[in-house]
Design a protein around this motif. Structure first.
Motif, mmCIF file in Angstrom:
data_model
loop_
_atom_site.group_PDB
_atom_site.id
_atom_site.type_symbol
_atom_site.label_atom_id
_atom_site.label_comp_id
_atom_site.label_asym_id
_atom_site.label_seq_id
_atom_site.Cartn_x
_atom_site.Cartn_y
_atom_site.Cartn_z
ATOM 1 N N LYS A 36 6.976 6.487 -17.982
ATOM 2 C CA LYS A 36 5.756 6.546 -17.179
ATOM 3 C C LYS A 36 4.766 5.447 -17.556
ATOM 4 N N THR A 37 4.876 4.921 -18.778
ATOM 5 C CA THR A 37 3.946 3.888 -19.233
ATOM 6 C C THR A 37 3.985 2.634 -18.366
ATOM 7 N N LYS B 231 0.808 -1.227 0.000
ATOM 8 C CA LYS B 231 0.000 0.000 0.000
ATOM 9 C C LYS B 231 0.842 1.278 0.000
ATOM 10 N N PRO B 232 1.799 1.445 0.925
ATOM 11 C CA PRO B 232 2.597 2.677 0.866
ATOM 12 C C PRO B 232 3.501 2.737 -0.363
ATOM 13 N N ALA B 233 3.890 1.582 -0.897
ATOM 14 C CA ALA B 233 4.707 1.581 -2.114
ATOM 15 C C ALA B 233 3.888 2.016 -3.318
ATOM 16 N N ILE B 234 2.623 1.677 -3.321
ATOM 17 C CA ILE B 234 1.718 2.155 -4.374
ATOM 18 C C ILE B 234 1.567 3.673 -4.266
ATOM 19 N N SER C 133 2.086 9.496 -5.588
ATOM 20 C CA SER C 133 2.397 10.840 -5.089
ATOM 21 C C SER C 133 3.596 11.469 -5.783
ATOM 22 N N GLY C 134 4.346 10.670 -6.515
ATOM 23 C CA GLY C 134 5.543 11.189 -7.152
ATOM 24 C C GLY C 134 6.798 11.023 -6.326
ATOM 25 N N ALA C 135 6.689 10.432 -5.137
ATOM 26 C CA ALA C 135 7.892 10.173 -4.335
ATOM 27 C C ALA C 135 8.831 9.237 -5.088
#
Length: 920
Positions: free
Chosen positions: A434-435, A418-421, A426-428
C-alpha cells in the motif's frame, strides 16, 4: 479435479527400476518435464466452467534476454498461476513480447552498419521487412529462456504487439481517442535524442552528474536604459552558453526592485543583435546569482513555460538546432553564418557552438570572468566557474538530451488519469504494498501531456494523413481518411510511429481479442492480478489503468503487486559497468531452476529489494536434494503414491501430528499467498518439509533394523509426501513433478492435481506429545554436543516425578526414544548420586548420570578455558563498539561485522556457561 491420462516422460533410470537415482540432477528433469507440459497443453487445461484466474506478463522486449529482474518477476507470476491452477481455476497466463520500437530499430541498424550498410539506403518498407526477418530468426531468445525458468504460460496464444489483431486494436484506440478530443497534435518541447533522432519520454531520460561550467555574460540594455545602480547591462549566467543564439527574453522577478525600472524594456542580444524584452516572471529567483535569467523557450522546458506566459506562441519560438544537434539558422535569420553547422558540443577535437559562443562573447567584451586566488594570493581569471551539473541523457541513445521544439502527437493524460486515480482511491485497484499509493497519486495528479509520436520506422505507424496545408485526417485506413478529406485531396501519410508504451498499455484487453467481443475477453477481463517491478509503475502500469478504464469501462486488474529490484550482495544496483550483474541462466545451469525460483520467492518481501546471495541459491538446491533423499527413503520402505485426497485415518501420535502439520502449513500457505507474502509462503513450506517431515517425521517413523513399517504409517507418509509435492509445486515445479510420478502411476500430472483438502484438523494432544518428544531429543543432542559426548552414545535417564504428559509420551514412544534419543532406559526414579547433566522436555527435567561417560574434571577445565576465551573476545569487541570514534569513522560494514562478532562471542560464552551448569 482435472484428470489427464497420459504417458509421462520418466527418466531412463526410473523406467527400468521404478526407483529414483541416488543423485538429484535437475538439468535432465527440467528439460523433459517442460517439453511435456507444453506439448500436452497442460499450461491451460480445458476448464470451461471453472472460475477464471488471469494474469498478463509484462511483455519483454523482443530484443531481450533473461536478466535477474525478469527471473524475479516471472517466478512470482508463475507461483500464483500454478497455485490457482492447482486450486481448480481456469488459469490463464497471457504471454508475449513487445516490438520495442527504439531498441529493435537500433539493433537492426547496427547489423546493417556492421555489413557496411545503413537504414537510409533502403526504403521504409524494405527496412521493416528486414526487421521482421530478424524477429523471425532471432527474436525468440527470451521466450526460450522463460521456458528454462519454468514459466507455465499459455504459449498456444503467444502475443506480439505488432500482430495484425493487435495493430488493429492500437489503431482503433488512437482514432477513438482523437475523436474524443483526447489525442491532439501540438508544437511543444520534447526530449529529443540527437543520436536516435526521435522524441523520447521523460521516463526514458536518466540524469547524470557531469562536470561543467557556469558562464556569466553582460547583456546590454537597449535605447540608453540603465539600472538603478547605473549599469547599462544586465548580468545573466548560464550552463548552456550556446543557447543564447536563440534567446528571446530575459526574466526578472516581479518583486525585484533592482530591475523594476527596466521591466518592459529591451536587451540588445550580443552576437545576434536580436532585440529581446525584459519580462517579469516568478521563475526568476532574486536570491540566485544576479536574479536575472536568460530565456530560450525553444530549448529549455522551464523557459518554454516562461515564454508562453510572456506571450510567445510556440509556433513563433526560435529553434537553433537540427535533429542531430547542429546549429541552424533561426527563423529571424539572426545567427551569424560562422556558427551555422557547428555541433552543439566539442567533438572529435573540434570546437562546437558552446566554445565558439564563449570565445566570441569574450572577444567582444561580454564575458564576465570569474576571479580566484592561487596559493600565493595572486588573482587568476577564469572564463567560467566549475559546476557539477545534473544533465539529462537518453537511456538508449546514450547522448545528452536536447529539449527541442517540434510538432508531435499528445495524449491528454490528465483527463485519462482521473478515473484511474479514483480506481485506486475506491479500492477497485488494490496496490500492494500500500505504501506505493502515495507515489502513484503524486505522479498521476501531476501528470503531463503524453507525447506518443516517435520518429522511427519500426512500430505502429500513426493513422494520420495530411493535406497540402498540413491538416491531419485521422482514420483507421487511408480510404477512410480520404473520405474525410474529400475526393481529389492529395494526402500524405504521417511518417511517425507510436511510442511502444502506447501499444503495451492495451495489453490486458487487446491480447484477449479486443475490439472483438470474444468469449475470452468476457471471461478473463478484468485480469485478477498484475505483478510488476515498481520501476515500470508509470511506464506501463498506470497507462494500462488509464486505457483499460477508458475502453473497457473498468480497471484492467483487481490487484497490482509491485516488487523491488534484485541488487548485488552488497546492496548496490547491478550494472555491467560495475561488473556485478548476475546471469540467471548461469545460476540455473549450476543449481537448477527450482533452486533459483525458491530463492526469489523466499527473498521477496513486499516491495523490498532482493539482495543476490548465491550461497542461498545453493542452499535451496540442497533443500531439493533433501526432499529427493526423503522420497528415496519412502520408496525403500514401501511408501508409494497415496490413493486419497483426504488424510488417511491415523491412530499413532506421530501420524496424527504430521497430518495436523499438513493442515497447519496449508493454512499458512493460503493466507500468505492471499496476502501476496511470497517470503512467508516459501518459508512456511520450507520449514515444514525440512524440519517437520525430513528431520523429524522420517526419523521418528524409521523401523527398527530388520523390522517393517506398519501399514498405517506407510499410508500416512505417502499421503503427506503427496501433499508436499502439491504445496511445493508452485515454487519448485520440476522436482515435485518428477517425484510425484516416481512414487507410482498417476492418472494425471502434478501440474493439474488438486490443492490439498486434508479433511482433517490439528490434533492438539498429538501435537503436544510429539513436540515434547522433539524437545527431549533436541535438548539431549545439544547437551551431548556441549559436553563432547559422542552423538551415538547410549545413556540412561532418570525422571523422578514425571508429568502426566511426559509419562504418556515415554510409554507410547519407548522405541523411538531409544532409537532417536539414544536413551538406553528411562526410569521413573531419582538418579543415583554422582556427576550428571540435566535435560529438559516440556515440564520434565531428566537427570542423566555422567560417571564413566566423560572425564568430568577434564571436561570442566576445557569448558572453563573456552568460556574465558569467548568472554575475553566479547569484552574486547564491546569496548570497541562503545568507542564513538570507531562507530562514527569506521566503514559501516566493519561496524556491522564487529557487532555480529560480539553477539557470537556473547552467545558462545552463555552456551559454555550452560554446559558448565550441566556438570553441576
Amino acid at each position: 479435479m482435472t484428470t489427464h491420462e497420459t504417458d509421462t516422460p520418466a527418466s531412463a533410470d526410473q523406467a527400468d527400476t521404478g526407483a529414483l537415482p541416488k543423485t538429484f540432477d535437475p538439468a535432465g528433469i527440467e528439460a523433459r518435464w517442460y517439453a511435456h507440459w507444453e506439448d500436452t497443453g497442460l499450461f491451460r487445461p480445458e476448464r470451461p466452467d471453472a472460475k477464471p484466474f488471469t494474469i498478463v506478463n509484462p511483455p519483454p522486449n523482443v530484443t531481450g534476454s533473461l536478466h535477474i529482474g525478469h527471473a524475479l518477476d516471472n517466478t512470482l507470476q508463475d507461483i500464483m498461476v500454478r497455485y490457482e491452477r492447482l486450486r481448480g481455476k481456469d488459469a490463464l497466463w497471457v504471454v508475449g513480447t513487445d516490438h520495442a520500437g527504439i531498441a529493435t530499430q537500433m539493433l537492426v541498424e547496427r547489423k546493417l552498419e556492421a555489413a557496411g550498410d545503413k537504414r537510409t539506403n533502403h526504403s521504409r518498407e524494405d527496412f521493416i521487412a528486414k526487421v521482421w526477418k530478424w524477429k523471425e530468426e532471432s527474436g525468440g531468445t527470451i521466450t526460450g529462456q522463460l521456458r528454462r525458468l519454468g514459466c507455465s504460460m499459455d504459449w498456444s496464444r503467444e502475443q506480439f504487439t505488432m500482430d495484425p489483431h493487435f495493430t488493429q486494436a492500437v489503431l482503433k484506440v488512437f482514432v477513438d481517442l482523437h475523436e474524443r478530443g483526447l489525442i491532439y497534435r501540438d508544437k511543444r518541447l520534447v526530449n529529443w535524442d540527437p543520436k536516435l533522432k526521435t522524441a523520447i519520454s521523460d521516463l526514458e531520460v536518466e540524469t547524470k552528474d557531469v562536470a561543467g561550467g557556469f558562464w556569466h555574460f553582460r547583456y546590454p540594455l537597449a535605447d540608453g536604459a540603465v539600472l538603478a545602480d547605473g549599469r547599462d547591462y544586465i548580468e545573466v549566467a548560464t550552463t548552456r552558453p550556446e543557447t543564447m543564439l536563440a534567446d528571446m527574453a530575459v526574466a526578472v522577478h516581479p518583486d525585484d526592485d533592482r530591475y523594476a525600472s527596466v521591466v518592459g524594456k529591451e536587451i540588445v542580444l550580443p552576437i545576434t543583435g536580436r532585440r529581446i524584452p525584459i519580462v517579469a516572471d516568478e521563475h526568476a529567483d532574486p536570491q540566485l546569482g544576479s536574479g536575472a535569467v536568460k530565456i530560450t523557450p525553444g530549448h529549455d522546458f522551464n523557459d518554454f513555460e516562461v515564454g508562453k506566459r510572456a506571450g510567445f506562441k510556440p509556433a513563433d519560438m526560435l529553434n537553433m538546432l537540427d535533429g542531430e544537434g547542429n546549429v541552424v539558422q533561426t527563423a529571424d535569420g539572426r545567427v551569424p553564418k560562422e556558427f551555422i553547422g557547428l555541433h552543439r558540443f566539442r567533438r572529435d577535437g573540434t570546437d562546437g557552438a558552446r566554445e565558439a559562443v564563449v570565445q566570441r562573447m569574450k572577444a567582444d567584451g561580454f564575458l564576465i570572468p570569474r576571479v580566484t586566488k592561487d596559493a600565493d594570493g595572486t588573482a587568476v581569471e577564469h572564463d567560467a566557474e566549475p559546476r557539477t551539473i545534473a544533465t539529462p541523457y537518453g537511456d538508449r541513445g546514450g547522448v545528452v538530451i536536447e529539449p527541442w521544439l517540434t510538432d508531435q502527437w499528445y495524449v491528454d493524460a490528465a483527463t485519462l488519469a482521473k478515473p484511474a486515480i479514483e480506481a485506486v482511491r475506491s479500492g477497485a485497484i488494490e496496490i500492494v504494498p500500500k505504501t506505493w499509493e502515495k507515489t502513484y497519486f503524486n505522479w498521476m495528479e501531476n501528470i503531463q501531456p503524453w507525447c506518443v509520436s516517435r520518429q522511427l520506422w519500426w512500430g505502429h505507424r500513426i493513422p494520420a494523413w495530411y493535406d497540402a496545408d498540413g491538416t491531419p485526417y485521422v482514420a483507421m485506413t487511408e480510404e477512410d481518411a480520404q473520405a474525410k478529406a474529400g475526393a481529389g485531396t492529395v494526402l500524405t501519410r504521417d511518417n511517425d510511429v507510436l511510442d511502444t508504451w502506447f501499444s503495451s498499455a492495451l495489453w490486458p484487453f487487446a491480447t484477449l481479442g479486443w475490439p472483438e467481443k470474444t468469449e475470452l475477453l468476457a471471461k478473463h477481463y478484468p485480469n485478477d492480478l498484475l505483478i510488476s517491478g515498481f520501476d515500470i509503475l508509470f511506464f506501463w502500469d498506470a497507462r494500462m489503468a488509464m486505457q483499460g478504464i477508458e475502453f473497457m469501462g473498468e480497471a484492467p486488474w483487481k490487484r497490482l503487486y509491485l516488487h523491488g529490484l534484485v541488487r548485488a550482495a552488497d546492496g548496490a544496483k547491478m550494472s555491467k559497468s560495475k561488473g556485478n550483474v548476475v546471469d540467471p541462466l548461469g545460476l540455473i545451469e549450476q543449481y537448477g531452476a527450482d533452486a533459483l525460483r525458491f530463492f526469489m520467492a523466499a527473498m521477496e518481501s513486499q516491495g523490498r529489494d532482493v539482495k543476490m546471495d548465491e550461497k542461498r541459491v545453493e542452499g535451496y538446491r540442497n533443500f531439493a536434494t533433501k526432499l529427493w533423499n526423503a522420497t528415496r527413503f519412502c520408496q525403500a520402505n514401501g511408501i508409494g503414491a497415496s490413493q486419497t485426497i483426504a488424510a488417511p485415518p491415523a491412530s499413532s501420535a506421530v501420524n496424527r501430528w504430521i497430518t495436523g502439520a499438513v493442515v497447519a502449513v496449508q493454512g499458512e500457505l493460503d493466507r500468505a499467498l492471499a496476502d501476496l507474502r511470497f517470503d512467508a509462503a516459501a518459508n512456511a513450506i520450507y520449514h515444514f518439509v525440512w524440519d517437520d517431515f525430513c528431520d523429524w517425521y522420517v526419523e521418528l517413523i524409521k523401523p527398527a533394523p530388520g523390522g517393517e513399517m506398519d501399514a498405517e504409517t506407510r499410508a500416512v507418509a505417502g499421503w503427506v509426501l503427496d501433499q508436499i509435492f502439491v504445496m511445493l509445486h508452485p515454487f519448485m515445479p520440476f522436482i515435485t513433478e518428477e517425484l510425484w510420478h516416481a512414487q507410482g502411476k498417476r492418472p494425471y500430472e502434478l501440474i493439474v492435481a488438486q490443492w490439498p483438502r486434508p479433511d482433517a484438523a490439528v490434533d492438539a494432544d498429538a501435537k503436544a506429545e510429539v513436540e515434547w518428544l522433539i524437545a527431549l531429543v533436541s535438548n539431549l543432542r545439544a547437551a551431548k554436543n556441549e559436553l563432547g559426548i559422542a552423538p551415538g552414545a547410549r545413556l540412561d535417564a532418570y525422571l523422578a516425578e514425571p508429568s502426566a504428559a511426559g509419562r504418556r509420551a515415554i510409554e507410547r514412544n519407548a522405541a523411538a526414544i531409544e532409537r532417536v534419543a539414544r536413551l538406553s532406559s528411562v526410569q521413573f526414579a531419582p538418579a543415583p548420586s554422582g556427576p550428571a547433566m540435566q535435560v529438559g522436555a516440556g515440564e520434565d527435567v531428566f537427570v542423566i548420570p555422567l560417571e564413566g561417560v566423560i572425564d568430568i574434571a577434564a571436561e570442566r577445565a576445557r569448558l572453563e578455558k573456552a568460556k574465558t576465551s569467548a568472554q575475553k573476545e566479547a569484552d574486547s569487541l564491546a569496548k570497541r563498539l562503545d568507542n564513538p570514534k570507531f562507530v562514527e569513522k569506521a566503514k559501516p560494514e566493519a561496524v556491522e561485522k564487529a557487532r555480529a562478532d560480539h553477539a557470537h562471542h556473547v552467545a558462545e560464552a552463555e552456551r559454555l556457561d550452560a554446559a558448565l551448569a550441566r556438570l553441576g
